[in-house]
Design a protein around this motif. Structure first.
Motif, short mmCIF file in Angstrom:
data_model
loop_
_atom_site.label_atom_id
_atom_site.label_comp_id
_atom_site.label_asym_id
_atom_site.label_seq_id
_atom_site.Cartn_x
_atom_site.Cartn_y
_atom_site.Cartn_z
N LEU A 166 43.33 41.69 44.49
CA LEU A 166 43.22 41.92 43.05
C LEU A 166 42.76 40.63 42.39
CD1 LEU A 166 43.86 43.85 40.62
CD2 LEU A 166 46.12 42.76 40.53
N VAL A 167 41.68 40.70 41.64
CA VAL A 167 41.17 39.51 40.95
C VAL A 167 41.68 39.52 39.51
CG1 VAL A 167 39.12 38.24 40.18
CG2 VAL A 167 39.08 39.45 42.37
N ILE A 168 42.30 38.43 39.09
CA ILE A 168 42.70 38.27 37.69
C ILE A 168 41.78 37.21 37.07
CG2 ILE A 168 44.59 37.67 36.10
CD1 ILE A 168 45.16 40.21 37.74
N LYS A 169 41.05 37.63 36.08
CA LYS A 169 40.06 36.74 35.46
C LYS A 169 40.76 35.65 34.66
CE LYS A 169 36.17 37.66 35.39
NZ LYS A 169 35.21 37.13 36.40
N ASN A 170 40.17 34.46 34.69
CA ASN A 170 40.54 33.39 33.76
C ASN A 170 42.05 33.10 33.72
OD1 ASN A 170 39.84 31.48 31.90
ND2 ASN A 170 39.87 32.87 30.15
N MET A 183 33.22 34.81 41.50
CA MET A 183 34.31 34.43 40.61
C MET A 183 33.91 33.26 39.71
SD MET A 183 37.39 34.95 43.40
CE MET A 183 38.71 34.29 42.43
N GLU A 184 34.52 33.24 38.53
CA GLU A 184 34.31 32.13 37.60
C GLU A 184 35.47 31.14 37.73
OE1 GLU A 184 31.51 31.94 36.14
OE2 GLU A 184 30.96 33.99 36.69
N LYS A 185 35.24 29.96 37.23
CA LYS A 185 36.29 28.93 37.20
C LYS A 185 37.58 29.51 36.60
CE LYS A 185 36.68 24.32 35.12
NZ LYS A 185 35.88 23.38 34.32
N GLY A 186 38.68 29.34 37.29
CA GLY A 186 39.97 29.82 36.78
C GLY A 186 40.34 31.23 37.23
N ASP A 187 39.34 32.02 37.67
CA ASP A 187 39.65 33.36 38.19
C ASP A 187 40.48 33.21 39.46
OD1 ASP A 187 37.97 34.18 36.18
OD2 ASP A 187 36.43 35.04 37.50
N THR A 188 41.41 34.12 39.64
CA THR A 188 42.32 34.01 40.78
C THR A 188 42.40 35.35 41.50
OG1 THR A 188 43.60 32.34 39.60
CG2 THR A 188 44.72 33.46 41.43
N VAL A 189 42.23 35.28 42.82
CA VAL A 189 42.39 36.51 43.60
C VAL A 189 43.71 36.44 44.35
CG1 VAL A 189 40.97 35.64 45.54
CG2 VAL A 189 41.34 38.10 45.28
N PHE A 190 44.45 37.53 44.29
CA PHE A 190 45.68 37.68 45.07
C PHE A 190 45.34 38.63 46.21
CE2 PHE A 190 46.85 36.49 40.82
CZ PHE A 190 47.86 35.56 41.01
N PHE A 191 45.68 38.21 47.43
CA PHE A 191 45.35 39.13 48.52
C PHE A 191 46.41 39.17 49.62
CE2 PHE A 191 42.95 35.26 49.53
CZ PHE A 191 43.14 35.09 50.89
N HIS A 192 46.42 40.30 50.31
CA HIS A 192 47.41 40.62 51.34
C HIS A 192 47.05 39.88 52.64
CE1 HIS A 192 49.53 43.13 54.32
NE2 HIS A 192 50.27 43.60 53.32
N PRO A 193 48.04 39.42 53.41
CA PRO A 193 47.72 38.61 54.59
C PRO A 193 47.06 39.38 55.74
CG PRO A 193 50.07 39.05 54.50
CD PRO A 193 49.50 39.55 53.21
N LEU A 194 46.99 40.70 55.63
CA LEU A 194 46.25 41.45 56.66
C LEU A 194 44.82 41.77 56.23
CD1 LEU A 194 48.97 43.95 58.01
CD2 LEU A 194 47.76 42.21 59.34
N LEU A 195 44.50 41.46 54.98
CA LEU A 195 43.14 41.72 54.50
C LEU A 195 42.14 40.86 55.29
CD1 LEU A 195 41.48 43.19 52.16
CD2 LEU A 195 41.44 40.92 51.09
N ILE A 239 31.71 30.58 41.62
CA ILE A 239 31.50 30.74 43.07
C ILE A 239 30.81 32.08 43.34
CG2 ILE A 239 32.63 30.86 45.33
CD1 ILE A 239 34.85 29.10 44.33
N ASP A 240 29.68 31.99 44.02
CA ASP A 240 28.98 33.21 44.41
C ASP A 240 28.43 33.03 45.83
OD1 ASP A 240 26.68 31.67 44.21
OD2 ASP A 240 26.15 32.42 42.21
#
Ligand SMILES: CCCCCCCCCCCCCC(=O)SCCNC(=O)CCNC(=O)[C@H](O)C(C)(C)COP(=O)(O)OP(=O)(O)OC[C@H]1O[C@@H](n2cnc3c(N)ncnc32)[C@H](O)[C@@H]1OP(=O)(O)O
Ligand SMILES: Nc1ncnc2c1ncn2[C@@H]1O[C@H](COP(=O)(O)OP(=O)(O)OP(=O)(O)O)[C@@H](O)[C@H]1O
Ligand SMILES: O=C(O)CCC(=O)C(=O)O
Ligand SMILES: [Fe+2]
Ligand SMILES: [Mg+2]
Length: 339
Positions: A68-72, A251-263, A200-201
Motif C-alpha cells: 500500500l502506497v501512502i503519498k507524501n 514514487m515522489e519524495k516522501g511517499d511511503t510504501v508498506f509491504f508484506h514480507p512475502l511480497l 523514483i521511477d
C-alpha cells in the motif's frame, strides 16, 4: 422439511454468515474485491488488523495486493535530515555502533576517499539517533500498527543509496521476499515501510512488485547467476521468470510504501548519473516468535549472516541467529514481548 434437514440447512446458513470469521476460509484466495462476496456481514481480513487509520478501500487493497502506497507521508524536512546524517556517516564524521556501511560489488575493491559516492547502503542504524528517528515517526507508526498491532519492534533498518549502474547491472536488486532473511513469525505481523527520498521511477531503479504474491509461500532463494556480479547477500528467488506481471512503483519524495514480507519485489538498474535514495525499516509485532530455520530454505542466509557476524565481532564461538536479531531489534511502541 424435517427437523434434521432443517438443522443442516441452518448450519449451512449460519456457516455462510459466520464464514468470514473462520481463518481457514478467510485465507481462501478471493478472485475479485472482497465486496463481491454475496454476504452482508462485514468482510474479514487476514493481513490487516481492525483500525481506524486505513479506509476500507486501502485495507482491501493491501489484503489483495500485499502493499500500500501512502503519498507524501514523510516531510521534506525530515528527509533532508536523513540525507545530512547519511552524508556524515559516509564521510566518517560519525560512526554509530553496529552500523554496516556497504559498497557496491562493482567498486568494492577500489580505493576511494570516503563519501556518499562509494556507499550503496547503510544497514543497522538503530544506534544512530538521527536516522533511527525515521523508525519512530508517528505518521509512519500509525500505519505500521495496522499490520503489526500495538507492540512494535524495529527489526531491520536500511538507507539505500542505489548508485549509477557501471554497466555491469550490479545496481539491480534481484526479485526476493524479505521473509527469507527473517527467523520470526507469523509473517502477517511483519511489515516493511520504505520511503522514497526523492522522485523514483524506472530510470533510477524503482521498486518492482508482483502484486498478490504475499498470499503464496516463502520460496527458495540464492544468488542469481548474473555475469556482472551480485552483491553480498543479495539473494533472489531461484525460479523467478522475468515475464511475470510486474508493477513498477513510481514514487515522489516522501511517499511511503508498506509491504508484506512475502511480497515478491526487487529493483532495477539506476540508469541515471545520480544516486537513488530510499530509507526503510522492517517492523514486527513483539508478539512474534523466533523459529529455527535449520533444514529450511533459509539455512543458506543464516550461514552467511552468522559468518559475517562472527567475523565482524571477532567471536571465537558460534552464535545463534535469534541472538543476532534480539540484539538488533528495538522497541518503538508498546512493550517488548517475545522478540
Ligand atoms: C548484518 C547483516 C544483516 C543481514 C540481514 C539482512 C536482513 C535484511 C532484511 C530485509 C531484506 C534485505 C534484502 C537485502 O538487502 S539483502 C542484503 C543484505 N546485505 C547485507 O547484509 C550485507 C551487508 N554488508 C556487509 O556485511 C559488508 O559490507 C560486506 C561483508 C559485504 C563487506 O565487508 P566490508 O565492507 O567490511 O568490506 P571488507 O573490505 O572487509 O571486504 C570483505 C570482502 O567483502 C567483499 N565485498 C565488499 N563489498 C561487497 C559487496 N557489495 N558484494 C560482495 N562482496 C563485497 C570485499 O571485496 C572483500 O572480499 P575479499 O577481498 O575478501 O574477497
Ligand atoms: N533478466 C532478468 N532476470 C532476472 N531478473 C531480472 C532481469 N531483469 C531484471 N530483473 C529484476 O527485475 C526487477 C526489475 O527490473 P527492471 O526490469 O525494472 O529493471 P532493469 O532491467 O534494470 O531496467 P529496465 O527493464 O527498465 O531497462 C529487478 O529486481 C531486477 O533485478
Ligand atoms: O532497491 C531497494 O531500495 C529495495 C531493496 C530491497 O528490497 C531490500 O533491501 O530488501
Ligand atoms: Fe526487499
Ligand atoms: Mg528489465
Amino acid at each position: 422439511m424435517d427437523l434434521k434437514r432443517a438443522g443442516v440447512r441452518m448450519q449451512v446458513v449460519l456457516g455462510h454468515l459466520s464464514r468470514p470469521s473462520v481463518p481457514a476460509i478467510v485465507a481462501h484466495p478471493l478472485s475479485g474485491p472482497a465486496s463481491s462476496l454475496a454476504c452482508s456481514s462485514p468482510p474479514q481480513f487476514q493481513y490487516t488488523l481492525d483500525n481506524d487509520v486505513l479506509s476500507l478501500e486501502q485495507r482491501k487493497f493491501y489484503e489483495e495486493n500485499g502493499f500500500l502506497v501512502i503519498k507524501n507521508l514523510v516531510s521534506d524536512d525530515d528527509i533532508q535530515r536523513f540525507r545530512n546524517e547519511f552524508d556524515r556517516i559516509c564521510r566518517k564524521e560519525v560512526n554509530p555502533p553496529g552500523i554496516v556501511v556497504m559498497r557496491d560489488v562493482a567498486i568494492a575493491k577500489m580505493d576511494y576517499a570516503p563519501s556518499e559516492k562509494v556507499v550503496m547502503k547503510v544497514q543497522d542504524f538503530q544506534e544512530d539517533e538521527e536516522l533511527f528517528r525515521y523508525c519512530t515517526l508517528p505518521e509512519v507508526l500509525k500505519y505500521v500498527e495496522c499490520f503489526t498491532g500495538p507492540n512494535i519492534m524495529a527489526m531491520h533498518t536500511m538507507l539505500i543509496n542505489k548508485p549509477s549502474d557501471t554497466g555491469k547491472k550490479t545496481s539491480r536488486h534481484p526479485m526476493h521476499q524479505d521473509l527469507h532473511y527473517f527467523p520470526f513469525r507469523p509473517s502477517d505481523r511483519i511489515v516493511c515501510a520504505w520511503t522514497a527520498m526523492e522522485h523514483i521511477d524506472r530510470k533510477n531503479g524503482c521498486l518492482v512488485v508482483l502484486p498478490g504474491t504475499h498470499k503464496g509461500t516463502l520460496k527458495p532463494h540464492g544468488y542469481p547467476k548474473w555475469e556482472g556480479g551480485v552483491n553480498k547477500m543479495y539473494h533472489g528467488i531461484q525460479d523467478y521468470k522475468p515475464d511475470s506481471s510486474r508493477v513498477h512503483l513510481v514514487m515522489e519524495k516522501g511517499d511511503t510504501v508498506f509491504f508484506h514480507p512475502l511480497l515478491i519485489h526487487g529493483s532495477g538498474r539506476n540508469k541515471t548519473q545520480g544516486f537513488r535514495k530510499a530509507i526503510s525499516c522492517h517492523y514486527a509485532s513483539s508478539d512474534c516468535h523466533y523459529i529455527s530455520v535449520d533444514g529450511t530454505s533459509q539455512e543458506n542466509i543464516q550461514d552467511e549472516l552468522k559468518e559475517i557476524t562472527i567475523r565482524r565481532l571477532g567471536l571465537d564461538c558460534n552464535i545463534e541467529l535469534k541472538d543476532i536479531w534480539r540484539f538488533r531489534g528495538r522497541t518503538v511502541k508498546g512493550e517488548r514481548i517475545n522478540l
